[in-house]
Scaffold this motif. Sequence first.
Motif: not given
Length: 280
Positions: A163-183
């Motif tokens: 859902r977060a990806r759909a907002l970022v890419e589908g609604r806001l027109g950004k490009q997303a990359i996947d990250c592991q949860d590390r600092a």
Amino acid sequence: MDKLGVVGCGLMGAGIAEVSARAGLDVVVVESSVLAADAGRKRLERSLQRAEAKGKIDSADEVLSRIRLETTVDAMADREIVIEAIVEDEQAKADLFSRLDKVVEAPDAILASNTSSIPIMKLGVVTNRPENVVGIHFFNPVPVLKLVEIVPSLLTSPEVTERARALVEGRLGKQAIDCQDRAGFVVNALLIPFILSAIRMLESGFASPEDIDRGLVLGAAHPQGPLALADLIGLDTTKAVADSLYEEFKEPLYAAPPLLLRMVDAGLLGRKAGRGFYTY
């Protein structure tokens, strides 16, 4: 999702609010005081007026009409997603997420952080819905830069991540990359040691700020040098990210150099303060 909330209206929060309103979302922004809210509205007005003058939007007033500024977190009660964009301080963010958990009413609402370095798990576990907590890390200036890092914790549900990806890419027109949860996630884990290395080079007297930056611009085709970039990011934010990286990995290359510490203590934070490695 149509109802989006942003906590914080500094450079990042205002940018997130702007791109969300430009995408047609109903946006509520919360600031800590009336004075801060007024400053945030002026920041939004200036940015949108520039966008209108450049033909990027039809009407600044129309976009602004979709943004409401408030001074209490209670205004987030009906939001479907809330994105935190406050100071890069773990305790401050944890306190806010604990509060949002109590305020935001919809059980499936997403609580997101724009943190550039703090592990998402540390924010999720202070809530009663860690499966709904995710990192959505934008880059400054938000209306210009396309990249967003999506950072699920070990407890974030796959549905919330999508859902977060759909907002970022589908609604806001950004490009997303996947990250592991590390600092530091992906970008700052690479970028901050590079910036710290440039600060150490300056600190040692090896080269001037101008020559360090010119070397990377002309010799490595960077759009700007590392010290100018640190000024743009903010030296306090640079230090905060370095501290998070060092806390997690204990690697010397992540340790903030003394020069950076002294500049932060002196309030020489870069562009936003009028002076950092350069004067603005």
